[in-house]
Design a protein around this motif. Structure first.
Motif, PDB file in Angstrom:
ATOM      1  N   PRO A 185       8.811   4.284 -29.351  1.00 43.46           N
ATOM      2  CA  PRO A 185       8.816   5.502 -29.903  1.00 43.46           C
ATOM      3  C   PRO A 185       8.305   6.897 -30.248  1.00 43.46           C
ATOM      4  CG  PRO A 185       6.604   4.259 -28.556  1.00 43.46           C
ATOM      5  CD  PRO A 185       8.415   4.386 -27.775  1.00 43.46           C
ATOM      6  N   SER A 208       5.029  -1.043 -26.402  1.00 40.04           N
ATOM      7  CA  SER A 208       6.675  -1.099 -25.655  1.00 40.04           C
ATOM      8  C   SER A 208       6.533  -1.032 -24.366  1.00 40.04           C
ATOM      9  CB  SER A 208       7.383   0.257 -26.274  1.00 40.04           C
ATOM     10  OG  SER A 208       7.211   1.566 -25.501  1.00 40.04           O
ATOM     11  N   HIS A 209       5.288  -0.584 -23.504  1.00 37.74           N
ATOM     12  CA  HIS A 209       5.809  -0.528 -22.223  1.00 37.74           C
ATOM     13  C   HIS A 209       5.340  -1.673 -21.273  1.00 37.74           C
ATOM     14  CE1 HIS A 209       6.551   3.135 -20.257  1.00 37.74           C
ATOM     15  NE2 HIS A 209       5.748   3.542 -21.545  1.00 37.74           N
ATOM     16  N   ASP A 231       5.824  -5.093 -23.849  1.00 30.76           N
ATOM     17  CA  ASP A 231       6.898  -5.657 -25.087  1.00 30.76           C
ATOM     18  C   ASP A 231       7.859  -5.861 -24.179  1.00 30.76           C
ATOM     19  OD1 ASP A 231       6.226  -6.894 -26.680  1.00 30.76           O
ATOM     20  OD2 ASP A 231       6.434  -5.236 -28.386  1.00 30.76           O
ATOM     21  N   ARG A 232       8.214  -6.929 -23.629  1.00 29.31           N
ATOM     22  CA  ARG A 232       9.971  -7.590 -22.647  1.00 29.31           C
ATOM     23  C   ARG A 232      10.371  -8.000 -24.126  1.00 29.31           C
ATOM     24  NH1 ARG A 232       9.665  -7.021 -16.958  1.00 29.31           N
ATOM     25  NH2 ARG A 232       8.467  -5.968 -16.686  1.00 29.31           N
ATOM     26  N   SER A 233      11.048  -7.236 -24.680  1.00 32.10           N
ATOM     27  CA  SER A 233      12.572  -8.122 -25.261  1.00 32.10           C
ATOM     28  C   SER A 233      13.657  -9.162 -25.117  1.00 32.10           C
ATOM     29  CB  SER A 233      13.196  -7.017 -26.240  1.00 32.10           C
ATOM     30  OG  SER A 233      14.240  -6.905 -25.428  1.00 32.10           O
ATOM     31  N   ARG A 234      13.506 -10.125 -25.712  1.00 25.90           N
ATOM     32  CA  ARG A 234      13.846 -10.695 -24.819  1.00 25.90           C
ATOM     33  C   ARG A 234      16.061 -10.362 -24.604  1.00 25.90           C
ATOM     34  NH1 ARG A 234      15.045 -16.858 -26.143  1.00 25.90           N
ATOM     35  NH2 ARG A 234      16.698 -16.485 -24.847  1.00 25.90           N
ATOM     36  N   GLY A 235      16.705  -9.881 -25.631  1.00 23.61           N
ATOM     37  CA  GLY A 235      17.959  -9.201 -24.650  1.00 23.61           C
ATOM     38  C   GLY A 235      18.959 -10.386 -24.151  1.00 23.61           C
ATOM     39  N   LYS A 236      19.457  -9.860 -23.547  1.00 16.82           N
ATOM     40  CA  LYS A 236      20.972 -10.177 -23.487  1.00 16.82           C
ATOM     41  C   LYS A 236      21.085 -11.229 -24.536  1.00 16.82           C
ATOM     42  CE  LYS A 236      20.928 -14.064 -19.523  1.00 16.82           C
ATOM     43  NZ  LYS A 236      20.320 -15.126 -19.142  1.00 16.82           N
ATOM     44  N   SER A 259      20.251   5.807 -33.721  1.00 19.79           N
ATOM     45  CA  SER A 259      19.231   4.964 -34.097  1.00 19.79           C
ATOM     46  C   SER A 259      18.430   5.190 -34.855  1.00 19.79           C
ATOM     47  CB  SER A 259      19.185   3.887 -32.514  1.00 19.79           C
ATOM     48  OG  SER A 259      17.576   3.551 -33.055  1.00 19.79           O
ATOM     49  N   SER A 299      19.356  -7.445 -19.367  1.00 21.20           N
ATOM     50  CA  SER A 299      18.601  -8.509 -20.220  1.00 21.20           C
ATOM     51  C   SER A 299      17.847  -8.009 -20.410  1.00 21.20           C
ATOM     52  CB  SER A 299      18.834  -9.422 -19.727  1.00 21.20           C
ATOM     53  OG  SER A 299      17.814  -9.043 -18.234  1.00 21.20           O
ATOM     54  N   GLU A 339      -1.171   6.035 -33.368  1.00 23.35           N
ATOM     55  CA  GLU A 339      -0.903   5.161 -33.348  1.00 23.35           C
ATOM     56  C   GLU A 339       0.581   5.215 -32.985  1.00 23.35           C
ATOM     57  OE1 GLU A 339       2.443   4.282 -37.067  1.00 23.35           O
ATOM     58  OE2 GLU A 339       1.521   6.267 -38.034  1.00 23.35           O
ATOM     59  N   TYR A 340       1.040   6.062 -32.915  1.00 21.97           N
ATOM     60  CA  TYR A 340       2.599   6.629 -31.633  1.00 21.97           C
ATOM     61  C   TYR A 340       1.731   6.329 -30.316  1.00 21.97           C
ATOM     62  CZ  TYR A 340       5.151   9.197 -28.562  1.00 21.97           C
ATOM     63  OH  TYR A 340       6.388   9.971 -27.204  1.00 21.97           O
ATOM     64  N   LEU A 366       2.284   2.518 -30.027  1.00 23.17           N
ATOM     65  CA  LEU A 366       3.491   2.095 -29.806  1.00 23.17           C
ATOM     66  C   LEU A 366       3.530   2.593 -28.519  1.00 23.17           C
ATOM     67  CD1 LEU A 366       5.129   3.089 -33.191  1.00 23.17           C
ATOM     68  CD2 LEU A 366       5.012   0.443 -32.257  1.00 23.17           C
ATOM     69  N   LEU A 367       3.255   3.209 -27.790  1.00 29.91           N
ATOM     70  CA  LEU A 367       4.178   3.730 -26.944  1.00 29.91           C
ATOM     71  C   LEU A 367       3.231   2.390 -25.244  1.00 29.91           C
ATOM     72  CD1 LEU A 367       5.542   6.435 -25.800  1.00 29.91           C
ATOM     73  CD2 LEU A 367       3.593   6.880 -24.595  1.00 29.91           C
ATOM     74  N   THR A 420      14.837  -5.036 -22.911  1.00 31.64           N
ATOM     75  CA  THR A 420      15.093  -3.664 -23.237  1.00 31.64           C
ATOM     76  C   THR A 420      13.258  -3.502 -23.755  1.00 31.64           C
ATOM     77  OG1 THR A 420      15.994  -4.237 -25.399  1.00 31.64           O
ATOM     78  CG2 THR A 420      17.485  -3.470 -23.085  1.00 31.64           C
TER      79      THR A 420
END
Lengths: 55, 290
Positions: B249, A47-48, A50-55, A9, B243, A39-40, A43-44, B245
């Protein structure tokens, strides 16, 4: 998640085909500028939250 | 009505033209967050053809005595405009009478994506000629579905919602850290730490983080006993999957022209936020247009 998946990745995100050759001298004394750290951290935090839709 | 343990959901015809019907189903309280929709089936009772028309039909080849029934989901937008999405469509024999079943799972998926307060579920049922131009002009008008309040009151349109109680068929959140490997039975999210500093390739390249909590989904999911009305192809067992993720960073060192500088990069889908029980090969709901 395996070590290989993380490496794959990272190479993909940086558009690289192989691990760059870096030795200790390249990073010794390398300081992370405030704007890069900011910036780091941003983003950190995102990302904590954020919830991507996944699945 | 057709399942021992599901309450019936009766619908009403709002407007009816010879070949188009608009159905409305009140859906509130039917699909609480604790229940996962598995399948939604619309059942319409096709009225028997009057005897005189039947005699006329005898003269037709079987092929000609069919009509196409199409189910569309109707959405009324905030600005008053509306749009439809095709949900199911198939040919029915004009000669038949009795219950016809249509798979309207996607319509309910769409409805679930609406912002609250949500409008009722609106389904548009249209009956067209099998082939434009071919056969007698109005044969499809012999396909009539029982409406509410007709003679056969028990023949009113039905919406059947097959759902699973996530208490039984869902995941259980985070694993109990005390439970050993053998103790984990039900799908849960388990802590796993990836030590980047221990990875040879990361040396002098990955500056931050030294490692991170990746989590993983472990355990198994309960399989429902009830066969589905519509058998979806490729449907596998329910599995414990990630489900949701989150990205990871990093700060890496980039060497260009003999100089090295730190750079931020974000790796998608690196950390598991949530584990769920999901069907392998299940329909991925189409996203609702804004």
């Amino acid at each position: 998640l395996t070590e290989q998946q993380v490496l794959h990745s990272l190479l993909q995100q940086l558009g690289l085909h192989q691990v760059p050759v870096l030795d200790r001298a390249d990073v010794e004394g390398l300081a992370v500028p405030a704007h890069v750290r900011a910036e780091y951290v941003a983003l950190l935090q995102r990302s904590h939250g954020d919830r991507s839709r996944g699945k | 009505r057709f399942s021992q343990n599901f309450r019936e959901v009766a619908g009403r015809f709002l407007a009816s033209e010879a070949s188009t019907h608009l159905l409305v189903f009140g859906m509130e309280q039917r699909l609480p967050p604790s229940r996962e929709l598995v399948q939604a089936v619309l059942r319409l009772f096709q009225e028997p053809v009057p005897k005189a028309a039947l005699r006329r039909l005898e003269r037709l080849p079987t092929r000609g005595a069919r009509a196409r029934v199409t189910i569309e989901w109707l959405r009324v937008r905030d600005d008053g405009s509306n749009g439809t999405s095709l949900i199911d469509s198939r040919l029915v024999s004009v000669r038949e009478s009795g219950w016809q079943a249509f798979d309207v799972t996607e319509a309910v998926n769409f409805w679930q994506q609406l912002r609250r307060p949500r409008q009722p579920l609106l389904l548009q049922v249209s009956v067209q000629k099998e082939l434009p131009g071919a056969g007698p002009a109005d044969i499809h008008r012999l396909v009539r579905f029982a409406e509410q309040g007709t003679r056969a009151a028990r023949a009113e349109p039905q919406l059947e919602l097959h759902t699973l109680d996530l208490q039984d068929y869902g995941a259980q959140g985070n694993c109990d850290p005390e439970a050993g490997e053998s103790k984990i039975t039900r799908c849960c999210r388990r802590e796993t730490y990836l030590d980047l500093q221990g990875m040879k390739w990361a040396e002098n390249w990955v500056l931050e983080p030294p490692g991170f909590l990746a989590y993983e989904c472990v355990g198994s999911c309960l399989q429902p006993p009830e066969p589905l009305t519509f058998k979806w192809p490729f449907l596998g067992p329910r599995q414990c999957i990630a489900s949701e993720t989150a990205a990871l960073p990093m700060i890496v060192s980039i060497k260009e022209g003999g100089r090295t500088r730190p750079q931020v990069v974000s790796l998608p889908n690196m950390r598991v936020q949530k584990c769920s029980c999901a069907w392998d090969g299940a329909l991925v709901p189409r996203a609702l247009e804004p």
